[in-house]
Design a protein around this motif. Structure first.
Motif, PDB file in Angstrom:
ATOM      1  N   SER A 364      33.757  55.077  34.883  1.00 29.26           N
ATOM      2  CA  SER A 364      32.719  54.385  35.640  1.00 29.26           C
ATOM      3  C   SER A 364      31.549  54.002  34.739  1.00 29.26           C
ATOM      4  O   SER A 364      31.031  52.879  34.816  1.00 29.26           O
ATOM      5  CB  SER A 364      32.274  55.283  36.793  1.00 29.26           C
ATOM      6  N   GLN A 367      32.306  50.970  32.747  1.00 32.09           N
ATOM      7  CA  GLN A 367      32.150  49.719  33.506  1.00 32.09           C
ATOM      8  C   GLN A 367      30.688  49.292  33.519  1.00 32.09           C
ATOM      9  O   GLN A 367      30.362  48.131  33.275  1.00 32.09           O
ATOM     10  CB  GLN A 367      32.648  49.913  34.943  1.00 32.09           C
TER      11      GLN A 367
ATOM     12  N   LEU B 302      37.133  45.850  35.043  1.00 25.77           N
ATOM     13  CA  LEU B 302      36.367  45.048  35.985  1.00 25.77           C
ATOM     14  C   LEU B 302      37.221  43.845  36.333  1.00 25.77           C
ATOM     15  O   LEU B 302      37.673  43.124  35.460  1.00 25.77           O
ATOM     16  CB  LEU B 302      35.049  44.614  35.342  1.00 25.77           C
ATOM     17  N   GLU B 306      30.750  39.810  37.198  1.00 28.69           N
ATOM     18  CA  GLU B 306      29.884  40.210  38.302  1.00 28.69           C
ATOM     19  C   GLU B 306      28.571  39.449  38.240  1.00 28.69           C
ATOM     20  O   GLU B 306      28.007  39.278  37.170  1.00 28.69           O
ATOM     21  CB  GLU B 306      29.567  41.706  38.174  1.00 28.69           C
ATOM     22  N   SER B 315      29.639  44.795  44.198  1.00 25.98           N
ATOM     23  CA  SER B 315      29.885  45.255  42.831  1.00 25.98           C
ATOM     24  C   SER B 315      30.841  46.439  42.835  1.00 25.98           C
ATOM     25  O   SER B 315      31.729  46.541  41.995  1.00 25.98           O
ATOM     26  CB  SER B 315      28.580  45.669  42.157  1.00 25.98           C
ATOM     27  N   ASN B 318      34.385  45.492  43.098  1.00 28.41           N
ATOM     28  CA  ASN B 318      34.901  44.917  41.854  1.00 28.41           C
ATOM     29  C   ASN B 318      35.439  46.015  40.939  1.00 28.41           C
ATOM     30  O   ASN B 318      36.278  45.776  40.088  1.00 28.41           O
ATOM     31  CB  ASN B 318      33.777  44.139  41.156  1.00 28.41           C
ATOM     32  N   ARG B 319      34.910  47.218  41.105  1.00 30.61           N
ATOM     33  CA  ARG B 319      35.246  48.287  40.158  1.00 30.61           C
ATOM     34  C   ARG B 319      36.242  49.294  40.699  1.00 30.61           C
ATOM     35  O   ARG B 319      36.676  50.187  39.997  1.00 30.61           O
ATOM     36  CB  ARG B 319      33.951  49.021  39.775  1.00 30.61           C
ATOM     37  N   TRP B 322      40.383  49.906  39.614  1.00 35.46           N
ATOM     38  CA  TRP B 322      40.498  50.609  38.346  1.00 35.46           C
ATOM     39  C   TRP B 322      40.208  52.101  38.494  1.00 35.46           C
ATOM     40  O   TRP B 322      40.972  52.963  38.025  1.00 35.46           O
ATOM     41  CB  TRP B 322      39.488  49.980  37.398  1.00 35.46           C
TER      42      TRP B 322
END
Lengths: 484, 484
Positions: A364, A367, B302, B306, B315, B318-319, B322
């Motif tokens: 995380s 990212q 990602l 973004e 947001s 978007n993550r 993963w």
């Protein structure tokens, strides 16, 4: 170097690579046969071998002659060292320079190593001064001295200028092939002047207008010469509100200008307003490609581009700094766990769960950092919005902490039927994700403040913190709440 | 869209962003004052506020008018939603289209959401057909219907063609602003024809030579028109051995041609030999930039670019894919450790050392994969050299295993004074690094064989294997050799 007419363009350079490989194989086959028959053979046989040998090399030479230097460069890069040098031997000497410019640094080194001082000098002398400047760092000093002597005074000046700019500045991208005219002449005169060139320099989409002292006045797009009446005066047509690059400016900024304004070429003007050179879009394209590759390589901790056929030893060295750094941070994380050995002894489940806390927060945080580094590179992060971004990333990590921490907590609960363990797991995830967000923003922003490239090294530091932090938070909470 | 003369070029778009922010702040200040005084005020005061209010907006409007669409796009991307929409409101309607083309997908969405059907139609109609095709996916269907009706038959045909090509094909990069001439006319005639244009389309470095049936014959560089005598016939000068792109070809290949051959524009020719469009270097530059950004974003998991001011919720989504994937692999790794709980219970030191084995192999495998993915992308990996590469990477991992595994083994020995533990550590590192090299090469090569992009998803799979594998190897060896 304009070579439009001489060499074939090709859509699929792969095909040529296959053909070259095929020729090399035929050649190698003859070699093997020749070497195997170590018993005495009659002369006729030997002669036949030699002829075959020569024929294949001649075929190879022909093949190479029709290829564009960039394609030969590609083929050289895709070949193992022995075959690469065999092909390099068959390339005509007068094309050596153009090809050396095109190949990657690692491969260039392997080619230069096989060339004599004389060969290197000849290859280099045929190049433009800006190209010589690009090659200079890889050439032996005595070769550079020879080359320097062979240049005219103007060219020496250009070479000195080109070599004086730092690698990441506009000066390093600049060439000196600009055409300039005065503002008080007519298009007729300009056309006549241009007709004296056999061919205009590549990427001449505009000629530059200067005064008697070489001071930059404006640009005259070739298109305007073509669509306007011959009697029009340059001064009336020329564009003055146009981009001017400074040789000391960062190359990245120039690249952004090319992208934003769709430029083909741009004048480089020094502090005193004098036109010193120009930058063209093909160089910018190469620069952008190289930059993005460096980013990808750095992210994996590779110091530089690798020749895929370099020796094991050389490749290993390229990768060591990074691995050594990571080993150090891993040792540190290991000691963090070590300080909780008593806790783990009492509750082994902790050992199975702790990598989850560290790993997810690392992902995380990575990212977050990617987004921030990209925004910094684009110039979208300012002091005004830094706080706003920070709050946003913290909110996302909080949300992620609740969602994925919650799931991880349930996972722990169902495995070990211990509510407290589940809660410790969830809180540790939440805290470590928050820590990850903080450092994920903080590290690149601090690096930027210190004037360093935030893309380099951020990720080692990041993982070190989310790993050690994760182990500390999780095992710490467990020691407090689970072990009595 | 050529706007050379109308707007200022700028080397530092940051300055403009600061000025816009400053204007917005002044504006906001007035707003705050107005809102705070909720007690009744005399009319004069209110009028003054309104005037100030208006003046600031007028200043902002003026400022925006002198900026290039690309710079306005940059500023819009760097502003939080509320300020962004305020600036967007002040942009002249006739520039909306050009700016929408320039902004990133995420920001475009936020701008389009605030526009009426009528506004969108007007903005879109002003664009070239290839640009309309770019916007189309983001526009409401009814707007696209309106726009389509407003086009000429030729333009409709172009739009249909442009929209029919897949996003990663040459067709998607193509525009239709090419100038064509016949081969039997003189340069004089060509010049007269060109003079009928007020301005040639951007990036017209060459005109295309076609026959009566629009079949592509060759190209005539503008430079050649300029340097040759007017009575020369086109057919004598034109270049026929030139790159021809196919509309269905992969865009990546076209980009490589532009890089290799330093092109400014290239003709797009269909199966039947007809000239259907052209690709220009500015589009290729944007394409390369977008590709490299996608690579960097995908590496961090990602999904897409973004908008840095998008909502937390957006947001986070978007993550998530993963993180969810990584959580699953972490759970799996955790269960691998779980199956050795008895071993760990007997020898807690193992828990402190196991993350080292997993981590370093992950880093090393990541380096291998980065090199291989890059070589695949460049077309340097073939079946002929795959085995060679594999052997080389295995050798490097063996070397790394001995060096770093040796150091890690010493670390373990000095901490716990147990020779067997040190040996287990070193062997586990060696084995896991080798495993990492195998999958680091294997995964991208298999992905490529399956026709998938090796850059996407390789790293999750990789880490999953080096983590679980590392725990299994280390704890397995420990169970066999340390626990009796």
């Amino acid at each position: 170097m304009t070579e439009r007419n001489e060499h074939h363009y090709t859509e699929n350079v792969q095909d040529h690579l296959q053909q070259v490989l095929h020729l090399l194989e035929k050649h190698a086959l003859v070699e093997t046969v020749t070497h195997r028959q170590e018993l005495p053979r009659d002369e006729r046989h030997e002669l036949l071998d030699k002829m075959l040998h020569k024929r294949h090399l001649a075929e190879l030479r022909e093949k190479l002659e029709e290829l564009h230097p960039a394609d030969i460069a590609f083929i050289l890069e895709a070949l193992p060292i022995d075959q690469r040098l065999m092909v390099w031997d068959q390339v005509k000497a007068d094309r050596d320079g153009d090809i050396l410019i095109e190949v990657s640094d690692a491969v260039r080194e392997s080619l230069i190593a096989t060339m004599s001082r004389e060969e290197l000098r000849e290859a280099t002398e045929k190049l433009d001064t800006d190209e010589i400047a690009d090659l200079a760092p890889d050439l032996p000093q005595n070769v550079m001295r020879d080359v320097f002597k062979s240049l005219s005074i103007d060219e020496r000046e250009q070479l000195r200028a080109a070599m004086s700019y730092s690698k990441d500045s506009v000066g390093a991208l600049m060439d000196f092939n600009m055409v300039h005219v005065r503002e008080d002449v007519t298009l007729e005169v300009v056309s006549r002047y241009l007709r004296r060139f056999e061919e205009l320099p590549d990427h001449t989409d505009q000629v530059f207008v200067v005064d008697r002292d070489d001071r930059f006045k404006g640009v005259l797009p070739i298109n305007l010469i073509v669509v306007n009446e011959p009697e029009t005066v340059v001064g009336k047509l020329m564009l003055t509100d146009t981009i001017r690059l400074n040789p000391d400016e960062k190359a990245v900024q120039a690249a952004q200008s090319f992208e934003r304004y769709d430029l083909v070429s741009a004048p480089v003007v020094d502090e005193e307003g004098k036109l010193v050179g120009r930058v063209t879009v093909n160089v910018v394209l190469d620069f952008i490609r190289a930059e993005s590759e460096t980013d990808l390589l750095n992210q994996a901790g590779l110091r530089e581009e690798e020749d895929i056929f370099a020796s094991v030893w050389k490749s290993a060295q390229n990768r060591w700094t990074w691995l050594a750094l990571n080993l150090c941070t891993a040792f540190f994380a290991s000691r963090v766990i070590g300080s909780f050995e008593n806790t783990i002894e009492k509750f082994v489940a902790l050992a199975t769960l702790m990598p989850i806390v560290a790993g997810i927060a690392g992902n995380s945080a990575n990212q977050t950092t990617t987004i921030i580094i990209r925004s910094i590179a684009l110039g979208q992060v300012s002091q005004a919005n830094a706080r706003r971004l920070m709050i946003k990333e913290l909110a996302i990590s909080g949300l992620n902490g609740l969602v994925w921490g919650g799931i991880a907590g349930l996972f722990a609960y169902f495995l070990y039927h211990n509510v407290a363990l589940g809660l410790v797991m969830t809180s540790a995830m939440l805290l470590n994700l928050t820590l990850g967000a903080l450092v994920g923003i903080g590290i690149p922003m601090i690096m930027q403040k210190l004037g360093r490239d935030p893309a380099i090294g951020s990720s080692v530091l990041l993982t070190a913190i989310t790993d050690s932090g994760g182990f500390f938070i999780f095992l710490g909470l467990a020691t407090i709440f689970l072990i009595r």
